[in-house]
Design an enzyme around this catalytic site. Structure first.
Site, PDB file in Angstrom:
ATOM      1  N   GLU A  28     -10.156   6.938   2.262  1.00 44.08           N
ATOM      2  CA  GLU A  28      -9.760   5.534   2.151  1.00 44.08           C
ATOM      3  C   GLU A  28     -10.691   4.576   2.895  1.00 44.08           C
ATOM      4  OE1 GLU A  28      -6.451   4.018   4.358  1.00 44.08           O
ATOM      5  OE2 GLU A  28      -6.078   2.418   2.914  1.00 44.08           O
ATOM      6  N   SER A  58       0.815  -1.214   0.000  1.00 39.04           N
ATOM      7  CA  SER A  58       0.000   0.000   0.000  1.00 39.04           C
ATOM      8  C   SER A  58       0.848   1.262   0.000  1.00 39.04           C
ATOM      9  CB  SER A  58      -0.933   0.013   1.207  1.00 39.04           C
ATOM     10  OG  SER A  58      -1.892  -0.996   1.069  1.00 39.04           O
ATOM     11  N   ASP A  98      -5.373   0.502  -4.517  1.00 36.83           N
ATOM     12  CA  ASP A  98      -3.911   0.471  -4.631  1.00 36.83           C
ATOM     13  C   ASP A  98      -3.423  -0.888  -5.149  1.00 36.83           C
ATOM     14  OD1 ASP A  98      -4.835  -0.710  -2.309  1.00 36.83           O
ATOM     15  OD2 ASP A  98      -3.380   0.270  -0.989  1.00 36.83           O
TER      16      ASP A  98
HETATM   17 MG    MG Z   1      -4.447   1.403   3.436  1.00 34.17          MG
HETATM   18 ZN    ZN Z   2      -2.584  -5.274   2.608  1.00 37.04          ZN
END
Ligand code: MG
Ligand code: ZN
Length: 392
Positions: free
Chosen positions: A281, A114, A328
């Site tokens: 997020e 990430s 991501d």
């Molecule tokens: Mg994250």
């Molecule tokens: Zn992860």
């Protein structure tokens, strides 16, 4: 004498065998129970659906004044589809008609983490796994959030993990390793970010260097709050919402803080007439993938979708806001081998407890959305956002 000795030894041996036997059987039972529990988590049994709105597809502006970037950590196509099935066939996300795919490979690895994944989107560079806002030489690279600040736009970050965790950190901090949480927290003070809401209080207050960053934030005119009910009442000014000492809990524990924090951040940032950049997020879709738990993934996917609904509510009315939803990377190698659109049941299967290499979806809504079609590199997301929002 030897006979008694032998009897005694036999008795000891028998006792030892008994103990070992009991331990072996209880261990086997544990393993069996764990496997059974893990197997249960792979199926979400279904539940009631929430109502999804339809939004207009025409916008008054050609270019966006605001960008709301929403990252579902670990959200691949299967995670999205688990949410669609669980909500009986429809998500807020369905309103986002411009769709592409992002290639997530990092500079160091075929399978990204990430930190490198977030940095690719925030800085437009491929870097090594673990890097936060730095290139492969560990040199800091300006993020889109910092670029937006330089141009006088308002900026914000919202997350269900600690706000210092890799994904939000990639947009505001510059550190050679994602584990340097206290240094990442200190980097928040080096910016003029208007709003941030997430966990991670301990990284601001329980620090090896003895600094109390909450006091320092207050000196910089931030209102620092910990309760989502108070946070959601803040209408203007600078806001630091630190909703938990480390990460926020699962949905059952944390409730609807993500949609509420998203709405709060948007309303505060909208005061800036030059525009704003906000990153939101859905952190724990990834953790559901690591746990190979479809239940966890579905809960967090639907929570993230309701936050998307808050962003679309605003964007549809505003007409000058571009909303981008992407990930991501994918987590769990999730495939869906059973389900029911009427009950919302989803049966997941997994190929890994870690991330996978596959492309992740990109969804866009609002002025400039057509730029996000086709197959792109994760770093292209940065280039497109900079061009549309900052004219770069
Ligand atoms: Mg994250
Ligand atoms: Zn992860």
């Amino acid at each position: 004498m030897p006979e008694t000795y032998n009897k005694m030894m036999n008795r000891i041996l028998l006792i030892l065998l008994l103990i070992a036997g009991i331990q072996a059987s209880s261990f086997a039972q544990d393993a069996y129970m764990n496997a059974e529990a893990a197997e249960k988590e792979k199926t979400y049994n279904g539940g009631s659906a929430y109502v999804v709105k339809n939004y207009p597809q025409k916008f008054k502006a050609k270019k966006p004044r605001n960008i709301i970037l929403m990252i579902g950590d670990g959200m691949g196509v299967a995670q999205v589809f688990s949410g669609i099935t669980a909500n009986h066939g429809k998500l807020f996300l369905d309103n986002m008609k411009y769709i592409g795919f992002s290639k997530t490979q990092s500079a160091s690895d075929y399978i990204t983490d990430s930190a490198a994944g977030g940095t690719a989107i925030s800085c437009g560079i491929k870097t090594y796994n673990g890097a936060i806002g730095v290139n492969t030489d560990t040199v800091a690279v300006k993020t889109i959030l910092e670029d937006a600040e330089t141009k006088g736009l308002a900026t914000g970050l919202v997350s269900t993990s600690a706000i210092t965790h890799a994904t939000p950190a990639s947009f505001i901090a510059h550190q050679k390793n994602r584990g340097m949480y206290e240094d990442i927290a200190a980097d928040f003070l080096k910016t003029d970010i208007d709003v941030f809401i997430g966990g991670g209080m301990d990284h601001f207050t329980k620090r090896e260097d003895g600094r109390n960053l909450v006091e320092e934030l207050k000196e910089k005119d931030y209102r620092v709050e910990t309760d989502i009910n108070t946070i959601s009442q803040v209408k203007n000014g600078k806001l630091a919402g630190l909703t938990s000492s480390m990460h926020n809990g699962r949905m059952s524990e944390r409730g609807d803080i993500l949609p509420r924090a998203t709405e709060t951040a948007i309303n505060i940032l909208d005061h800036n007439k030059k525009g704003f950049f906000l990153m939101v997020e859905g952190s724990q879709i990834d953790w559901g993938g690591h746990a190979n738990s479809t239940i966890y993934i579905v809960e967090d996917m639907l929570d993230f979708d309701r936050a998307i609904g808050k962003a679309l509510d605003f964007a549809a009315k505003d007409g000058e806001t571009l909303v981008i939803v992407t990930a991501d990377h994918e987590t769990g190698g999730l495939s869906i081998l059973g389900g029911d659109m009427n009950t919302g049941m989803v049966k997941g299967e997994y190929t890994t407890k870690d991330h996978s290499a596959v492309m992740v979806p990109v969804f866009a809504y609002g002025p400039g959305a057509e730029e996000f079609m086709g197959i792109m590199e994760n770093t292209d997301l940065h280039k497109k956002m900079e061009k549309l929002l900052l004219g770069k």
